[in-house]
Design a protein around this motif. Sequence first.
Motif, PDB file in Angstrom:
ATOM      1  N   PHE A   1       0.914  -1.324  -0.075  1.00  0.00           N
ATOM      2  CA  PHE A   1      -0.035  -0.211  -0.007  1.00  0.00           C
ATOM      3  C   PHE A   1       0.807   1.426   0.126  1.00  0.00           C
ATOM      4  N   GLN A   2       1.859   1.095   0.653  1.00  0.00           N
ATOM      5  CA  GLN A   2       2.803   2.204   0.727  1.00  0.00           C
ATOM      6  C   GLN A   2       3.507   2.435  -0.779  1.00  0.00           C
ATOM      7  N   ALA A   3       4.043   1.558  -1.222  1.00  0.00           N
ATOM      8  CA  ALA A   3       4.535   1.548  -2.655  1.00  0.00           C
ATOM      9  C   ALA A   3       3.692   2.012  -3.711  1.00  0.00           C
ATOM     10  N   ARG A   4       2.150   1.794  -3.525  1.00  0.00           N
ATOM     11  CA  ARG A   4       1.285   2.215  -4.304  1.00  0.00           C
ATOM     12  C   ARG A   4       1.012   3.685  -4.120  1.00  0.00           C
ATOM     13  N   ARG A   5       1.173   4.368  -3.061  1.00  0.00           N
ATOM     14  CA  ARG A   5       0.833   5.660  -2.672  1.00  0.00           C
ATOM     15  C   ARG A   5       1.833   6.415  -3.099  1.00  0.00           C
ATOM     16  N   LEU A   6       3.426   5.823  -2.881  1.00  0.00           N
ATOM     17  CA  LEU A   6       4.530   6.922  -3.071  1.00  0.00           C
ATOM     18  C   LEU A   6       5.158   6.735  -4.498  1.00  0.00           C
ATOM     19  N   ALA A   7       5.254   5.467  -5.028  1.00  0.00           N
ATOM     20  CA  ALA A   7       6.082   5.089  -6.121  1.00  0.00           C
ATOM     21  C   ALA A   7       5.820   6.004  -7.432  1.00  0.00           C
ATOM     22  N   ASP A   8       6.894   6.270  -8.072  1.00  0.00           N
ATOM     23  CA  ASP A   8       6.650   6.771  -9.387  1.00  0.00           C
ATOM     24  C   ASP A   8       7.008   5.201 -10.298  1.00  0.00           C
ATOM     25  N   GLN A   9       7.967   4.475  -9.868  1.00  0.00           N
ATOM     26  CA  GLN A   9       8.430   3.222 -10.189  1.00  0.00           C
ATOM     27  C   GLN A   9       8.809   2.319  -9.407  1.00  0.00           C
ATOM     28  N   ILE A  10       8.178   1.223  -9.581  1.00  0.00           N
ATOM     29  CA  ILE A  10       8.181   0.018  -8.709  1.00  0.00           C
ATOM     30  C   ILE A  10       9.012  -1.073  -9.339  1.00  0.00           C
ATOM     31  N   HIS A  11      10.100  -1.666  -8.591  1.00  0.00           N
ATOM     32  CA  HIS A  11      10.764  -2.710  -8.823  1.00  0.00           C
ATOM     33  C   HIS A  11      10.492  -3.812  -8.006  1.00  0.00           C
ATOM     34  N   PHE A  12       9.651  -4.897  -8.545  1.00  0.00           N
ATOM     35  CA  PHE A  12       9.125  -6.135  -7.534  1.00  0.00           C
ATOM     36  C   PHE A  12      10.324  -7.146  -7.492  1.00  0.00           C
ATOM     37  N   MET A  13      10.697  -7.472  -6.499  1.00  0.00           N
ATOM     38  CA  MET A  13      11.731  -8.488  -6.166  1.00  0.00           C
ATOM     39  C   MET A  13      11.254  -9.643  -5.498  1.00  0.00           C
ATOM     40  N   TRP A  14      11.938 -10.947  -6.157  1.00  0.00           N
ATOM     41  CA  TRP A  14      11.440 -12.049  -5.638  1.00  0.00           C
ATOM     42  C   TRP A  14      12.729 -12.975  -5.538  1.00  0.00           C
ATOM     43  N   ASP A  15      13.228 -13.747  -4.455  1.00  0.00           N
ATOM     44  CA  ASP A  15      14.318 -14.566  -4.381  1.00  0.00           C
ATOM     45  C   ASP A  15      15.472 -14.230  -4.975  1.00  0.00           C
ATOM     46  N   GLY A  16      15.801 -12.730  -4.664  1.00  0.00           N
ATOM     47  CA  GLY A  16      17.104 -12.097  -5.122  1.00  0.00           C
ATOM     48  C   GLY A  16      17.052 -11.242  -6.390  1.00  0.00           C
ATOM     49  N   LYS A  17      15.884 -11.446  -7.136  1.00  0.00           N
ATOM     50  CA  LYS A  17      15.858 -11.026  -8.561  1.00  0.00           C
ATOM     51  C   LYS A  17      14.747 -10.024  -8.849  1.00  0.00           C
ATOM     52  N   ILE A  18      14.993  -9.218  -9.661  1.00  0.00           N
ATOM     53  CA  ILE A  18      13.827  -8.080 -10.140  1.00  0.00           C
ATOM     54  C   ILE A  18      12.974  -8.709 -11.087  1.00  0.00           C
ATOM     55  N   ILE A  19      11.989  -9.115 -10.738  1.00  0.00           N
ATOM     56  CA  ILE A  19      11.154 -10.194 -11.811  1.00  0.00           C
ATOM     57  C   ILE A  19       9.969  -9.090 -12.470  1.00  0.00           C
ATOM     58  N   GLU A  20       9.957  -7.826 -12.125  1.00  0.00           N
ATOM     59  CA  GLU A  20       8.917  -7.149 -12.564  1.00  0.00           C
ATOM     60  C   GLU A  20       9.183  -5.699 -12.370  1.00  0.00           C
ATOM     61  N   SER A  21       9.008  -4.820 -13.417  1.00  0.00           N
ATOM     62  CA  SER A  21       9.082  -3.360 -13.298  1.00  0.00           C
ATOM     63  C   SER A  21       8.213  -2.553 -13.793  1.00  0.00           C
ATOM     64  N   GLY A  22       7.621  -1.517 -13.522  1.00  0.00           N
ATOM     65  CA  GLY A  22       6.549  -0.650 -13.926  1.00  0.00           C
ATOM     66  C   GLY A  22       6.366   0.578 -13.219  1.00  0.00           C
ATOM     67  N   THR A  23       5.526   1.459 -13.667  1.00  0.00           N
ATOM     68  CA  THR A  23       4.764   2.413 -12.783  1.00  0.00           C
ATOM     69  C   THR A  23       3.812   1.885 -11.814  1.00  0.00           C
ATOM     70  N   SER A  24       3.565   2.671 -10.755  1.00  0.00           N
ATOM     71  CA  SER A  24       2.704   2.113  -9.703  1.00  0.00           C
ATOM     72  C   SER A  24       1.269   1.743 -10.355  1.00  0.00           C
ATOM     73  N   LEU A  25       0.848   2.513 -11.310  1.00  0.00           N
ATOM     74  CA  LEU A  25      -0.385   2.056 -12.129  1.00  0.00           C
ATOM     75  C   LEU A  25      -0.333   0.975 -12.852  1.00  0.00           C
ATOM     76  N   GLU A  26       0.784   0.490 -13.562  1.00  0.00           N
ATOM     77  CA  GLU A  26       0.980  -0.758 -14.221  1.00  0.00           C
ATOM     78  C   GLU A  26       1.114  -1.781 -13.455  1.00  0.00           C
ATOM     79  N   MET A  27       1.827  -1.723 -12.160  1.00  0.00           N
ATOM     80  CA  MET A  27       2.103  -2.826 -11.379  1.00  0.00           C
ATOM     81  C   MET A  27       0.812  -3.224 -10.748  1.00  0.00           C
ATOM     82  N   PHE A  28       0.167  -2.394 -10.330  1.00  0.00           N
ATOM     83  CA  PHE A  28      -1.023  -2.735  -9.557  1.00  0.00           C
ATOM     84  C   PHE A  28      -2.462  -3.048 -10.301  1.00  0.00           C
TER      85      PHE A  28
END
Length: 244
Positions: A199-226
């Motif tokens: 929820f904090q990421a959604r409110r604040l971020a211009d760009q989000i990098h989502f991480m899983w098991d040490g890797k960045i598996i997806e990146s995008g704007t807050s709108l794209e990501m959610f």
Amino acid sequence: MQAVFRLHKVTKRYGTREVLNVEDLAIPGHKIYTFLGPNGSGKTTLLRIIALLHKNTTGKVEVLGEEVVWSKEQTLRLRRQMAMVTQTSFMFEGSVSANVAYGLKVRGHKGNEVKHRVEEVLDLVGMTSFIKNDTRGLSGGERQKVAIARALAVKPKVLFLDEPTANIDPRSSLEIEKYIKIVNEELNTTIIIVTHNLFQARRLADQIHFMWDGKIIESGTSLEMFQSPQDKRTRLFLVGDAVY
């Protein structure tokens, strides 16, 4: 535009255990960027590498336009252009003013220059009325705002926030988020936030990098990501079905 941070084939290992593996990452700067993901996904490790606190095992890291060679001279010079606030920021004994002034005095600033800068950054985070207060009497949220002011006092190009509201109440968290946005908009400071709070990421971020098991598996704007996450693991995390 030159990237503030750039990573290529960067890994971090502890013995045989690999905790980070980033193929390519570029952060242009001047906005709010969030590394989001479950606990243990490598977010803080990545943050500490680009903040020059941990050395990568392999790969190339560029910070503020320079390839990092990890010499003492270079790391000190680059670190002085960045600042970090963690979830349990340490306060020195004494007043709020003395805490915020600390970094300035270490850098050789004196007198009215320090006084004016302390007043300026405390006003920026809504803590002017606390300037003479003893830090031992502050609430968790107030301590975090003082920590952010102390970081901003030295005019960093980059402000790192590692789970900045993890240990404080929701009302204080929202207030701190408001000031994070003000800092970014008024000072044009690049802000890098590590959080597992979607929820904090959604409110604040211009760009989000989502991480899983040490890797960045997806990146995008807050709108794209959610609204339209592409990776199944991202979707599971966002709807609360991922275990973390």
